[in-house]
Design a protein around this motif. Structure first.
Motif, mmCIF file in Angstrom:
data_model
loop_
_atom_site.group_PDB
_atom_site.id
_atom_site.type_symbol
_atom_site.label_atom_id
_atom_site.label_comp_id
_atom_site.label_asym_id
_atom_site.label_seq_id
_atom_site.Cartn_x
_atom_site.Cartn_y
_atom_site.Cartn_z
ATOM 1 N N SER A 227 -49.151 23.028 -39.262
ATOM 2 C CA SER A 227 -49.262 23.728 -37.986
ATOM 3 C C SER A 227 -49.340 25.221 -38.211
ATOM 4 C CB SER A 227 -48.066 23.408 -37.084
ATOM 5 O OG SER A 227 -48.214 24.052 -35.826
ATOM 6 N N GLY A 228 -50.151 25.885 -37.403
ATOM 7 C CA GLY A 228 -50.235 27.335 -37.427
ATOM 8 C C GLY A 228 -49.684 27.977 -36.173
ATOM 9 N N THR A 229 -49.096 27.183 -35.299
ATOM 10 C CA THR A 229 -48.436 27.686 -34.093
ATOM 11 C C THR A 229 -46.957 27.360 -34.220
ATOM 12 O OG1 THR A 229 -50.433 27.266 -32.797
ATOM 13 C CG2 THR A 229 -48.397 27.635 -31.568
ATOM 14 N N LEU A 230 -46.108 28.380 -34.291
ATOM 15 C CA LEU A 230 -44.724 28.196 -34.716
ATOM 16 C C LEU A 230 -43.741 28.220 -33.552
ATOM 17 C CD1 LEU A 230 -44.760 30.337 -37.978
ATOM 18 C CD2 LEU A 230 -45.251 27.902 -37.684
ATOM 19 N N ASN A 231 -44.078 27.588 -32.452
ATOM 20 C CA ASN A 231 -43.129 27.498 -31.353
ATOM 21 C C ASN A 231 -41.883 26.737 -31.803
ATOM 22 O OD1 ASN A 231 -44.922 28.764 -29.532
ATOM 23 N ND2 ASN A 231 -45.971 26.824 -29.191
ATOM 24 N N PRO A 232 -40.701 27.336 -31.686
ATOM 25 C CA PRO A 232 -39.509 26.668 -32.226
ATOM 26 C C PRO A 232 -39.185 25.363 -31.529
ATOM 27 C CG PRO A 232 -38.897 28.618 -30.963
ATOM 28 C CD PRO A 232 -40.378 28.664 -31.121
ATOM 29 N N TRP A 233 -39.534 25.229 -30.247
ATOM 30 C CA TRP A 233 -39.260 23.978 -29.538
ATOM 31 C C TRP A 233 -40.105 22.833 -30.077
ATOM 32 C CZ3 TRP A 233 -40.079 28.687 -27.198
ATOM 33 C CH2 TRP A 233 -41.417 29.032 -26.928
ATOM 34 N N ASP A 234 -41.216 23.140 -30.740
ATOM 35 C CA ASP A 234 -42.042 22.096 -31.350
ATOM 36 C C ASP A 234 -41.531 21.686 -32.730
ATOM 37 O OD1 ASP A 234 -43.931 21.941 -29.264
ATOM 38 O OD2 ASP A 234 -45.097 23.594 -30.090
ATOM 39 N N HIS A 235 -40.948 22.628 -33.501
ATOM 40 C CA HIS A 235 -40.762 22.397 -34.923
ATOM 41 C C HIS A 235 -39.328 22.367 -35.432
ATOM 42 C CE1 HIS A 235 -45.062 22.715 -35.386
ATOM 43 N NE2 HIS A 235 -45.061 23.909 -34.826
ATOM 44 N N ALA A 236 -38.404 23.047 -34.779
ATOM 45 C CA ALA A 236 -37.069 23.203 -35.377
ATOM 46 C C ALA A 236 -36.411 21.858 -35.656
ATOM 47 C CB ALA A 236 -36.182 24.065 -34.477
ATOM 48 N N ALA A 237 -36.447 20.951 -34.694
ATOM 49 C CA ALA A 237 -35.825 19.636 -34.887
ATOM 50 C C ALA A 237 -36.576 18.829 -35.938
ATOM 51 C CB ALA A 237 -35.777 18.873 -33.572
#
Length: 293
Positions: A227-237
Motif C-alpha cells: 500500500s502507498g496510502t498510509l491511513n492508520p485506520w486501514d493499517h495499524a491493526a
C-alpha cells in the motif's frame, strides 16, 4: 464498562479489556452497521475526497458508538476515527504522539458496503506513541474476528468460539506469490512504475477492503500486501496481526511502521525471505511518490 479503569493503561491490554473491546465493536456492528447493509438510500451515502471515497450513515453512527464506549473505558486515551479525522486532520498527529491511542475504522470497505458487497469489516487498533500494540479486525457478517496484541500470537475466533492461532503463508519464489496491491490509490507516476512489475508475481489484485486483505494474509491465503496510502485506520491493526502471525510488515525503505508515517510504501509479507524478494522486485517504486493527489 467499568469506571474504575485507569485513565492510561501502561501495560498490555488485559484479556478482560480485550473482550470488552470486542463487545463494543460487535454491538456497534449489530446496531448501526448490519441493519443498514443493502438498505441504504442515496441520501445516506456521501462522497469525501472523490467519487470512490464514500461515507455512509453506518460509518458515522458506528464510529460514534465505538468512540463513546472507548471513552468510557479509557478516559485518558486519545481516540480517533476515520470520519472524525476527515473533518479534523490534526487528530492523526495527536494520535501518533499519544501514550495510548485508539484508532477506529467503523466500516472498512465502505465502497463495497454501499454497493451491497459483503467484503467489509470493522477495524480497531491501539497504539503507544504511534506503535501498534493491539489490533482487531471484525467481520460483521460472519460474526468472527482476527486479533493480536503486542505479547501474544495472532488468533482467529469464529462465531462458534473456535479459537485458532494464525500463521502466515510459507511464501515462496516470486513467480508463485499472490498479493494485494493498491495501485489505484497511488499517484500516476507510481502507477506507471509499478504496473510493469506486477507480471513478476503469480497474481495481484485488491479487495477494496483492508480488513479482509489483512485477514486473508494472516490466515495464510495470500503472500503480501503493498500500500502507498498510509491511513492508520486501514493499517495499524493489520500490521500488528500479520507480525504476530509470523509475518514481516514494515516500510519498503526498511523503516519500522508507525502511524506517524504519512508517506512511503508499506509492505507486509509472509516472512523475511518473502519480504526481501518482493521488495527487490518493487525497488523501482522508491523513485516515485506513492499517494495519489
Amino acid at each position: 464498562m467499568s469506571q474504575d479503569l485507569p485513565a492510561i493503561v501502561t501495560g498490555p491490554l488485559s484479556p478482560a479489556q480485550q473482550t470488552s473491546l470486542i463487545n463494543i465493536v460487535r454491538r456497534a456492528a449489530r446496531t448501526e452497521i448490519l441493519p443498514r447493509f443493502r438498505g441504504l438510500s442515496t441520501g445516506q451515502i456521501a462522497t469525501k475526497s472523490g467519487p470512490h471515497d464514500l461515507v455512509t450513515e453506518a460509518d458515522t453512527a458506528a464510529e460514534a458508538m465505538i468512540a463513546r464506549g472507548l471513552a468510557r473505558m479509557f478516559p485518558g486515551a486519545t481516540i480517533i476515527g476515520e470520519e472524525a479525522a476527515a473533518t479534523d486532520p490534526s487528530l492523526r498527529g495527536k494520535a501518533a504522539e499519544a501514550e495510548l491511542a485508539f484508532i477506529i475504522d467503523p466500516v472498512d470497505g465502505t465502497w463495497n458496503f454501499a454497493h451491497g458487497l459483503g467484503a467489509f469489516g470493522v477495524i480497531l487498533a491501539a497504539t503507544r506513541y504511534g506503535r501498534p500494540v493491539f489490533g482487531l479486525i471484525y467481520d460483521p457478517l460472519a460474526d468472527d474476528y482476527v486479533i493480536a496484541d503486542e505479547s501474544g500470537p495472532a488468533r482467529h475466533v469464529t462465531a462458534t468460539g473456535r479459537d485458532t492461532r494464525l500463521t502466515m503463508s510459507g511464501g515462496g519464489p516470486v513467480a508463485q506469490l499472490d498479493g494485494y496491491v493498491h495501485i489505484n490509490h497511488m499517484a500516476k507516476p507510481a502507477q506507471r512504475l509499478l504496473a510493469p512489475l506486477l507480471p513478476e508475481f503469480a497474481r495481484t489484485g485488491a479487495l477494496r477492503c483492508s480488513a479482509h486483505e489483512y485477514r486473508m494474509a494472516a490466515l495464510g491465503h495470500t503472500d503480501f500486501i503493498l500500500s502507498g496510502t498510509l491511513n492508520p485506520w486501514d493499517h495499524a491493526a493489520g500490521v500488528l496481526i500479520c507480525q504476530r502471525a509470523g509475518g514481516v510488515a514494515k516500510m519498503l525503505d526498511g523503516a519500522d511502521y508507525t502511524i506517524a508515517r504519512e508517506e512511503g510504501y508499506l509492505l507486509s509479507a509472509a516472512n523475511e525471505a518473502t519480504w526481501d524478494a518482493v521488495a527487490r522486485v518493487l525497488a523501482p517504486l522508491q523513485e516515485a511518490a506513492p499517494a495519489a493527489g
